[in-house]
Design a protein around this motif. Structure first.
Motif, PDB file in Angstrom:
ATOM      1  N   ASP A 211       0.642  -1.255  -0.101  1.00 28.87           N
ATOM      2  CA  ASP A 211      -0.270  -0.104  -0.183  1.00 28.87           C
ATOM      3  C   ASP A 211       0.961   1.345   0.106  1.00 28.87           C
ATOM      4  O   ASP A 211       0.486   2.170  -0.613  1.00 28.87           O
ATOM      5  N   ALA A 212       1.789   1.189   0.802  1.00 27.91           N
ATOM      6  CA  ALA A 212       2.923   2.364   0.831  1.00 27.91           C
ATOM      7  C   ALA A 212       3.422   2.777  -0.713  1.00 27.91           C
ATOM      8  O   ALA A 212       3.638   3.825  -1.001  1.00 27.91           O
ATOM      9  N   TRP A 213       3.824   1.740  -1.348  1.00 27.46           N
ATOM     10  CA  TRP A 213       4.517   1.919  -2.680  1.00 27.46           C
ATOM     11  C   TRP A 213       3.365   2.427  -3.427  1.00 27.46           C
ATOM     12  O   TRP A 213       3.706   3.270  -4.406  1.00 27.46           O
ATOM     13  N   LEU A 214       2.353   1.797  -3.465  1.00 26.01           N
ATOM     14  CA  LEU A 214       1.353   2.286  -4.394  1.00 26.01           C
ATOM     15  C   LEU A 214       0.671   3.747  -3.964  1.00 26.01           C
ATOM     16  O   LEU A 214       0.278   4.482  -5.054  1.00 26.01           O
ATOM     17  N   PRO A 242      11.387   4.714   2.514  1.00 30.79           N
ATOM     18  CA  PRO A 242      10.288   5.290   3.228  1.00 30.79           C
ATOM     19  C   PRO A 242      10.144   6.847   3.502  1.00 30.79           C
ATOM     20  O   PRO A 242      11.526   7.531   3.475  1.00 30.79           O
ATOM     21  N   GLY A 243       9.153   7.381   3.459  1.00 37.05           N
ATOM     22  CA  GLY A 243       8.975   8.702   3.823  1.00 37.05           C
ATOM     23  C   GLY A 243       9.050   9.191   5.278  1.00 37.05           C
ATOM     24  O   GLY A 243       8.816   8.178   6.235  1.00 37.05           O
ATOM     25  N   GLU A 244       9.198  10.399   5.545  1.00 39.04           N
ATOM     26  CA  GLU A 244       9.380  10.606   7.106  1.00 39.04           C
ATOM     27  C   GLU A 244       7.927  10.556   7.829  1.00 39.04           C
ATOM     28  O   GLU A 244       6.677  10.920   7.091  1.00 39.04           O
ATOM     29  N   GLY A 245       8.020  10.199   9.028  1.00 43.16           N
ATOM     30  CA  GLY A 245       6.775  10.229   9.598  1.00 43.16           C
ATOM     31  C   GLY A 245       5.779   9.331   9.325  1.00 43.16           C
ATOM     32  O   GLY A 245       4.438   9.170   9.562  1.00 43.16           O
ATOM     33  N   GLY A 246       6.166   8.387   8.475  1.00 43.92           N
ATOM     34  CA  GLY A 246       5.327   7.264   8.178  1.00 43.92           C
ATOM     35  C   GLY A 246       4.368   7.491   6.874  1.00 43.92           C
ATOM     36  O   GLY A 246       3.217   6.874   6.736  1.00 43.92           O
ATOM     37  N   GLY A 247       4.420   8.636   6.350  1.00 45.34           N
ATOM     38  CA  GLY A 247       3.620   8.886   5.228  1.00 45.34           C
ATOM     39  C   GLY A 247       4.153   8.462   3.868  1.00 45.34           C
ATOM     40  O   GLY A 247       4.741   7.253   3.857  1.00 45.34           O
ATOM     41  N   ALA A 248       3.545   8.954   2.746  1.00 45.51           N
ATOM     42  CA  ALA A 248       4.013   8.345   1.380  1.00 45.51           C
ATOM     43  C   ALA A 248       5.463   8.236   1.233  1.00 45.51           C
ATOM     44  O   ALA A 248       6.214   9.024   1.707  1.00 45.51           O
ATOM     45  N   PRO A 249       6.054   7.252   0.575  1.00 43.79           N
ATOM     46  CA  PRO A 249       7.366   6.863   0.535  1.00 43.79           C
ATOM     47  C   PRO A 249       8.172   8.115  -0.226  1.00 43.79           C
ATOM     48  O   PRO A 249       7.387   9.014  -1.118  1.00 43.79           O
ATOM     49  N   ALA A 250       9.203   8.566   0.002  1.00 41.43           N
ATOM     50  CA  ALA A 250      10.071   9.640  -0.654  1.00 41.43           C
ATOM     51  C   ALA A 250      10.328   9.341  -2.168  1.00 41.43           C
ATOM     52  O   ALA A 250      10.530  10.114  -2.902  1.00 41.43           O
ATOM     53  N   ALA A 251      10.307   7.985  -2.568  1.00 37.00           N
ATOM     54  CA  ALA A 251      10.821   7.445  -3.727  1.00 37.00           C
ATOM     55  C   ALA A 251      10.573   6.047  -3.808  1.00 37.00           C
ATOM     56  O   ALA A 251      10.377   5.385  -2.989  1.00 37.00           O
ATOM     57  N   ILE A 252      10.240   5.559  -5.006  1.00 42.27           N
ATOM     58  CA  ILE A 252       9.843   4.092  -5.458  1.00 42.27           C
ATOM     59  C   ILE A 252      10.587   3.746  -6.670  1.00 42.27           C
ATOM     60  O   ILE A 252      10.981   4.484  -7.453  1.00 42.27           O
ATOM     61  N   GLY A 253      10.434   2.326  -6.888  1.00 45.10           N
ATOM     62  CA  GLY A 253      11.153   1.792  -8.315  1.00 45.10           C
ATOM     63  C   GLY A 253      10.393   0.348  -8.427  1.00 45.10           C
ATOM     64  O   GLY A 253      10.282  -0.052  -7.517  1.00 45.10           O
ATOM     65  N   ARG A 254      10.742  -0.013  -9.726  1.00 36.54           N
ATOM     66  CA  ARG A 254      10.256  -1.341 -10.154  1.00 36.54           C
ATOM     67  C   ARG A 254      11.410  -1.846 -10.986  1.00 36.54           C
ATOM     68  O   ARG A 254      11.916  -1.133 -11.874  1.00 36.54           O
ATOM     69  N   CYS A 255      11.770  -3.291 -10.819  1.00 38.08           N
ATOM     70  CA  CYS A 255      12.715  -3.692 -11.697  1.00 38.08           C
ATOM     71  C   CYS A 255      12.404  -5.245 -11.988  1.00 38.08           C
ATOM     72  O   CYS A 255      11.892  -5.993 -10.997  1.00 38.08           O
ATOM     73  N   VAL A 256      12.554  -5.571 -13.347  1.00 35.21           N
ATOM     74  CA  VAL A 256      12.376  -7.098 -13.427  1.00 35.21           C
ATOM     75  C   VAL A 256      13.695  -7.668 -14.114  1.00 35.21           C
ATOM     76  O   VAL A 256      14.151  -7.159 -15.094  1.00 35.21           O
ATOM     77  N   VAL A 257      13.846  -8.669 -13.490  1.00 32.08           N
ATOM     78  CA  VAL A 257      15.096  -9.416 -13.924  1.00 32.08           C
ATOM     79  C   VAL A 257      14.963 -10.689 -14.746  1.00 32.08           C
ATOM     80  O   VAL A 257      13.980 -11.424 -14.436  1.00 32.08           O
ATOM     81  N   ASP A 258      15.469 -10.465 -16.035  1.00 31.90           N
ATOM     82  CA  ASP A 258      14.938 -11.597 -17.095  1.00 31.90           C
ATOM     83  C   ASP A 258      16.367 -12.154 -17.728  1.00 31.90           C
ATOM     84  O   ASP A 258      16.869 -11.376 -18.682  1.00 31.90           O
TER      85      ASP A 258
END
Length: 330
Positions: A211-214, A242-258
């Motif tokens: 949920d946080a990532w989303l 993670p964001g400060e104070g449990g809020g929305a993340p400061a940054a995210i990313g996705r990676c697929v290894v193939d």
């Protein structure tokens, strides 16, 4: 090849080297024409009953009679590339397609029809790699019907700008009245330098988009279908700062290894925290995990007008391989 002090070729491998990367030279069958010797580089898979099995990087297995060997040695494992990788358009098209799978697909000859309830054009467009088995106008009619049955607009994804891309198909689509709606680029680069850019400290890696990532993901109101697409691929990783104070993340990313490829996507940073290296940190953490899984090359997709992202990726050693487009039936 190994050459002794006397200048003679030597075989310096044995059955004890099974599992190692080797380079060998063998004599041709006297009955064949052409060069007298053939060189083979790959992993020594077995050495039984006088026959060596060597698996090349391409996956091809070569059978070599022991009696034909004239030279051989163990060579170091190939390091993760620090120069840009070489790749064909078809290879990259298939790798990127496996990293963003639809929830429904069907073959039309060698084309793939993909649908995911409208979540992104990539997962809701026909991927034309090869012959559809029909004349082009009939194939496009079949594409229209298939998407129409699902209440979706008909899209065809094409590419230009590299060897083996689809300039002629694009021209035919335009001649037949299809409209180009979106153009972006697929960039590639060596993976190891991405991992070297930052230690990746403070980045949490997970197999699922929680949920946080989303909450940071730019596409709001993500459905169950979207979650299936996000989670699809051979080996999927999600990164969160993670964001400060449990809020929305400061940054995210996705990676697929193939295999040798690691594909990056959804690298997003809180607008208030941009230009602090968070995107680099996310990508470095994901790159290190991909290196651990055996990848050596990286790809990503970037919009033509996203100057910030293009500057970031160019600084990491990425460069454009080809452009891709989505044509919509009118």
């Amino acid at each position: 090849m190994e050459i002794s002090a006397t200048g003679r070729l030597e075989v310096r491998i044995t059955a004890a080297d099974v599992g190692k990367r080797v380079s060998v030279r063998r004599r041709h069958d006297p009955a064949t024409e052409g060069e007298k010797f053939t060189d083979t580089v790959g992993v020594l898979a077995s050495w039984d009953d006088g026959v060596l099995l060597i698996t090349r990087k391409s996956g091809e297995t070569v059978h070599i009679p022991e009696a034909s060997l004239v030279a051989g040695k163990v060579v170091p494992p190939a390091p993760a590339r620090r120069r840009g990788p070489a790749a064909s358009y078809e290879e990259l098209a298939r790798v990127s397609a496996r990293a963003w799978r639809p929830v429904e697909s069907e073959r039309l000859g060698e084309w793939e029809l993909r649908a995911a309830a409208g979540f992104t054009r990539r997962a809701n467009s026909a991927l034309p790699l090869g012959d559809p088995g029909l004349p082009l106008p009939a194939a496009l009619d079949a594409v229209r019907r298939w998407y129409g049955e699902r209440g979706l607009p008909a899209y065809v994804q094409t590419a230009t700008g590299a060897e083996g891309t689809q300039e002629l198909l694009c021209a035919e689509l335009e001649r037949l009245g299809w409209t180009r709606e979106v153009t972006a680029e697929l960039w590639i680069g060596a993976l190891a330098p991405v991992a070297d850019r930052d230690e990746g400290a403070g980045v949490v890696l997970s197999r699922e988009a929680d949920d946080a990532w989303l909450t940071r993901y730019q596409r709001k109101g993500v459905s169950e279908v979207a979650l299936k697409v996000l989670g699809s691929g051979p080996s999927v990783w999600f990164a969160t700062v993670p964001g400060e104070g449990g809020g929305a993340p400061a940054a995210i990313g996705r990676c697929v290894v193939d295999g040798r490829w690691a594909g990056f996507a959804a690298v997003e940073v809180d607008p208030a925290l941009r230009r602090r290296g968070l995107a680099t940190r996310v990508m470095a953490a994901l790159a290190r995990r991909a290196l651990e899984e055996g990848a050596s090359a990286a790809w990503l997709q970037v919009e033509a007008d996203n100057a910030g992202a293009r500057g970031l990726y160019a600084g990491m050693g990425f460069a454009a391989h080809h452009a891709y487009h989505h044509y919509r039936s009118v």
